[in-house]
Design an enzyme around this catalytic site. Structure first.
Site, PDB file in Angstrom:
ATOM      1  CG  HIS A  80      -1.449   1.477   1.490  1.00 50.34           C
ATOM      2  ND1 HIS A  80      -2.588   1.959   0.886  1.00 50.34           N
ATOM      3  CD2 HIS A  80      -1.394   2.287   2.532  1.00 50.34           C
ATOM      4  CE1 HIS A  80      -2.885   3.000   1.119  1.00 50.34           C
ATOM      5  NE2 HIS A  80      -2.088   3.332   2.237  1.00 50.34           N
ATOM      6  CG  ASP A 109       6.741  18.806 -25.543  1.00 51.71           C
ATOM      7  OD1 ASP A 109       6.887  18.560 -24.680  1.00 51.71           O
ATOM      8  OD2 ASP A 109       6.218  18.449 -26.397  1.00 51.71           O
ATOM      9  CD1 TRP A 145       7.141   3.170   4.580  1.00 54.05           C
ATOM     10  CD2 TRP A 145       8.213   4.100   2.951  1.00 54.05           C
ATOM     11  NE1 TRP A 145       7.769   4.553   4.938  1.00 54.05           N
ATOM     12  CE2 TRP A 145       8.109   5.113   3.701  1.00 54.05           C
ATOM     13  CE3 TRP A 145       8.557   4.503   1.600  1.00 54.05           C
ATOM     14  CZ2 TRP A 145       8.722   6.464   3.634  1.00 54.05           C
ATOM     15  CZ3 TRP A 145       9.030   5.928   1.349  1.00 54.05           C
ATOM     16  CH2 TRP A 145       9.245   6.726   2.498  1.00 54.05           C
ATOM     17  CB  SER A 172      10.626   6.549 -13.714  1.00 54.02           C
ATOM     18  OG  SER A 172       9.567   7.381 -13.991  1.00 54.02           O
ATOM     19  CB  SER A 173      11.822   9.647  -9.824  1.00 48.93           C
ATOM     20  OG  SER A 173      10.569   8.798  -9.236  1.00 48.93           O
ATOM     21  CG  HIS A 256      12.270  14.194   6.375  1.00 48.71           C
ATOM     22  ND1 HIS A 256      11.404  13.786   7.441  1.00 48.71           N
ATOM     23  CD2 HIS A 256      12.198  15.486   6.655  1.00 48.71           C
ATOM     24  CE1 HIS A 256      10.526  14.624   7.770  1.00 48.71           C
ATOM     25  NE2 HIS A 256      11.158  16.076   7.346  1.00 48.71           N
ATOM     26  CD  GLU A 258       9.729   9.991  -2.159  1.00 46.02           C
ATOM     27  OE1 GLU A 258      10.696  10.194  -2.587  1.00 46.02           O
ATOM     28  OE2 GLU A 258       8.466  10.039  -2.479  1.00 46.02           O
ATOM     29  CE1 TYR A 260       8.575  19.501   4.617  1.00 44.51           C
ATOM     30  CE2 TYR A 260      10.186  17.445   4.950  1.00 44.51           C
ATOM     31  CZ  TYR A 260       9.294  18.731   5.592  1.00 44.51           C
ATOM     32  OH  TYR A 260       9.179  18.680   6.898  1.00 44.51           O
ATOM     33  CB  SER A 271       0.675  28.893  -4.121  1.00 42.14           C
ATOM     34  OG  SER A 271       1.138  28.603  -2.943  1.00 42.14           O
ATOM     35  CG  HIS A 305      12.822  13.723  12.484  1.00 39.68           C
ATOM     36  ND1 HIS A 305      12.373  14.961  11.814  1.00 39.68           N
ATOM     37  CD2 HIS A 305      11.738  13.026  11.671  1.00 39.68           C
ATOM     38  CE1 HIS A 305      11.803  15.084  10.707  1.00 39.68           C
ATOM     39  NE2 HIS A 305      11.424  13.848  10.637  1.00 39.68           N
ATOM     40  CG  HIS A 306      11.930   9.641   9.976  1.00 37.10           C
ATOM     41  ND1 HIS A 306      10.542   9.545   9.919  1.00 37.10           N
ATOM     42  CD2 HIS A 306      12.301  10.748   9.382  1.00 37.10           C
ATOM     43  CE1 HIS A 306      10.155  10.476   8.931  1.00 37.10           C
ATOM     44  NE2 HIS A 306      11.249  11.283   8.843  1.00 37.10           N
ATOM     45  CB  THR A 331       5.560  24.956   7.374  1.00 35.89           C
ATOM     46  OG1 THR A 331       6.524  23.997   7.134  1.00 35.89           O
ATOM     47  CG2 THR A 331       4.214  24.245   6.850  1.00 35.89           C
ATOM     48  CE  LYS A 334       5.920  26.916   0.884  1.00 35.35           C
ATOM     49  NZ  LYS A 334       5.634  27.653  -0.176  1.00 35.35           N
ATOM     50  NE  ARG A 453       3.866   2.544  11.423  1.00 30.66           N
ATOM     51  CZ  ARG A 453       4.751   3.543  10.362  1.00 30.66           C
ATOM     52  NH1 ARG A 453       5.602   4.305  10.855  1.00 30.66           N
ATOM     53  NH2 ARG A 453       4.547   3.612   9.268  1.00 30.66           N
TER      54      ARG A 453
END
Lengths: 540, 52
Positions: A80, A109, A145, A172-173, A256, A258, A260, A271, A305-306, A331, A334, A453
């Site tokens: 998932h 293009d 994951w 690809s990315s 991390h 990722e 963002y 925006s 922090h993870h 943040t 924003k 979890r």
């Protein structure tokens, strides 16, 4: 020059659209077609990943094991996440980038159209390979994951397929990001300086740099897992002198930023939408650009922090704690600017605006629970509980996914030339907004009460909130079918023709084109003036 | 080269703005970014090799 008069100037009535199906979609180098391919693919992945979420919520509907085996449950949570992150959200944003960036900067293009085709067509093969592991003897990946060793290395032969799929997604990315950067830096219409670019373009430029910086890191990490699993190396094997904690550091150095990568383009879309439906220029455009860049920079120095519960020196804990809290500053800038844009604006609440406002409110909830998790001492309690699940789902679902919905409704008339059903769009929003809170808000309480979890069964004390969460999940899942219905109706059935500038308050080059835009647009670079720049102060 | 009227006066499009030149510069940008990506990949693998 009025906006409407540009319509004719930039229309190329000799579209030269390929006629055959394969020519049009398999060999295409057109940014609009490739954007459509990305968006359709991501929607398909959204439903595949979503159906796995339904399996998870069905199993957790009540205590005890009723529907699936624990091993399969773990495969569902892992797949998932992998599918939603790499198959749904990221490709959807690349689809938006493909469709919108050339039109927003006045380019004909993307800069590298053939590589653009390749970037997309890698993806279906990568995800076919990833999904095929579910049908193999050793099953799909089941270690989460994050693929932490040693657990991830205890899987069977199918792990090689997972690693290769991750490599292909990464390639690809990276190719997509290279294309975005090369396009933005080199293909802008003359006069479109960097600080005249729409904010969506800015957020994607910064996102693309993040992707190039961190996707190779993930590729390196899974390559080392691959050699540990199949070739006898010991990068992460303690028995062979390796260090499993090193994997966590490398993974989160990718992981991390990722987060963002998935949220910065969302900031860009919101925006664009809020000024349009507030009929005011964006408040603090330059501050928004710098805030985005600051968030991107900070995302590189907060990864541990993870890992507070892994154990680290006190100075390390303090550094990562304060650095993480610092992200709240840009943040907050924003959120302040979005609210200030709405302040005293002539607001109307069409579906894109509803999703954008929903984003601002609900993403902020996810941001605030992130601040709670940033506190090292408190994180020892929250870590690996449903509080974390609630936190990142608030950021990603009513955050990133709501922004995707907002963007889709905002530009759908531009893409198709037809208006969608506003009534069904609003029904989609309200059912989604209510059910997503029923789904995820109770998970905060479950986590605070100590529910871990990634488990298929739980103590009876967690039963009520789990049942409420599952009901919210089923409603949210079903409500996304409305979205598909709205799109199908808009593309094939809607008789309401969209004008070039679909929304009264819309500004920016894309609105100077007809709806749908010509197959080849801006072959002649447009003139950049105050009527065509997205974010410009009104003349007083 | 083509001259165009803008709000800040006439603007002349130069060789620099020519689409072919812009595409050439885009290819150079792409190669530079690709090399950076490959270097990051190799550096992190090496960090594992040298660290163990």
């Amino acid at each position: 020059m009025s906006i409407e008069s540009h319509d004719i100037a930039h229309d190329d009535h000799h579209d030269h659209k390929p006629s055959g199906f394969l020519d049009r979609w398999l060999y295409t180098t057109n940014h609009k077609d490739i954007g459509t391919l990305y968006l359709v693919f991501s929607l398909l992945m959204f439903f595949i990943g979503g159906s796995m979420a339904m399996v998870i919520r069905a199993e957790l509907f009540m205590p005890g094991l009723q529907l699936v085996e624990p091993e399969f449950f773990n495969q569902m949570t892992t797949m998932h996440a992998l599918i939603m992150v790499f198959g749904a959200v990221m490709p959807a944003w690349v689809g938006f980038a493909n469709w919108m960036i050339p039109m927003m900067i006045g380019a004909p293009d993307m800069a590298l159209p053939r590589m653009n085709n390749w970037s997309f067509w890698i993806l279906p093969f990568a995800f076919t390979m990833l999904l095929s592991t579910l049908f193999m003897d050793s099953g799909g990946p089941a270690a989460g994951w994050t693929l932490y060793p040693p657990l991830s290395l205890q899987g069977g032969q199918s792990f090689a397929f997972v690693v290769f799929a991750v490599h292909m997604m990464g390639i690809s990315s990276i190719m997509g990001s290279i294309n975005v950067i090369a396009t933005i830096l080199n293909m802008r219409a003359p006069g479109m300086t960097l600080l005249k670019m729409p904010l969506f373009v800015w957020t994607w430029l910064i996102t693309a740099f993040l992707l190039i910086a961190v996707m190779p890191v993930l590729a390196g990490a899974v390559t080392m897992l691959l050699t540990d699993h199949f070739f006898g190396t010991s990068f992460f094997n303690a028995a062979g002198g390796g260090d499993p904690v090193m994997f966590q550091h490398i993974f989160w150095f990718f992981g991390h930023p990722e987060v963002y990568i998935m949220i910065l383009p969302a900031f860009g879309v919101v925006s664009e939408i809020i000024p349009t439906f507030s009929r005011k220029p964006l408040f603090g455009y330059t501050a928004m650009v710098y805030a985005t860049a600051s968030i991107a920079f900070l995302s590189f120095i907060v990864w541990a922090h993870h890992m507070f519960t892994v154990g680290m020196p006190l100075t390390g804990e303090l550094f990562f704690m304060y650095a993480t809290m610092l992200i709240a500053v840009p943040t907050g800038v924003k959120v302040f600017n979005w609210v200030s844009t709405m302040w005293q604006g002539s607001m109307t609440f069409e579906t894109p605006m509803l999703f954008a406002i929903g984003f601002v409110v609900l993403f902020t909830i996810g941001g605030l629970s992130g601040l709670m998790l940033a506190m090292a001492a408190a994180d020892l309690q929250y870590h690996d509980t449903y509080f974390v699940v609630a936190h990142f789902h608030y950021v990603l679902v009513p955050g990133s996914v709501f922004a995707l919905m907002a963007g889709a409704y905002y530009w759908l008339p531009k893409w198709t030339g037809h208006m969608y059903s506003e009534k069904w769009g609003k029904i989609h929003f309200w059912v989604s907004a209510i059910s997503v809170n029923i789904l995820f808000f109770p998970q905060h309480y479950l986590g605070l009460a100590g529910m871990p979890r990634r488990i298929p069964d739980y103590s009876t004390q967690f039963a009520d909130f789990n049942m409420i969460s599952s009901i919210g999940g089923f409603i949210f899942g079903a409500s996304q079918l409305i979205f598909v219905g709205v799109i199908v109706h808009c593309v094939y059935k809607s008789r309401q023709v969209a004008t070039g500038r679909v929304w009264e308050g819309a500004k920016g080059l894309e609105w100077t084109l007809s709806s749908p835009p010509p197959y080849h647009s801006f072959n002649t670079p447009p003139v950049i003036d105050s009527t065509t720049i997205a974010h410009v102060e009104e003349a007083h | 080269m083509l001259k165009r009227r803008t709000e800040s006066g006439p603007m002349e499009l130069t060789e620099h703005d020519d689409i072919r030149n812009r595409r050439k510069r885009a290819v150079k940008t792409a190669w530079a970014l690709a090399i950076v990506a490959i270097m990051i990949f190799v550096a992190f693998i090496l960090s594992g090799v040298l660290g163990t």
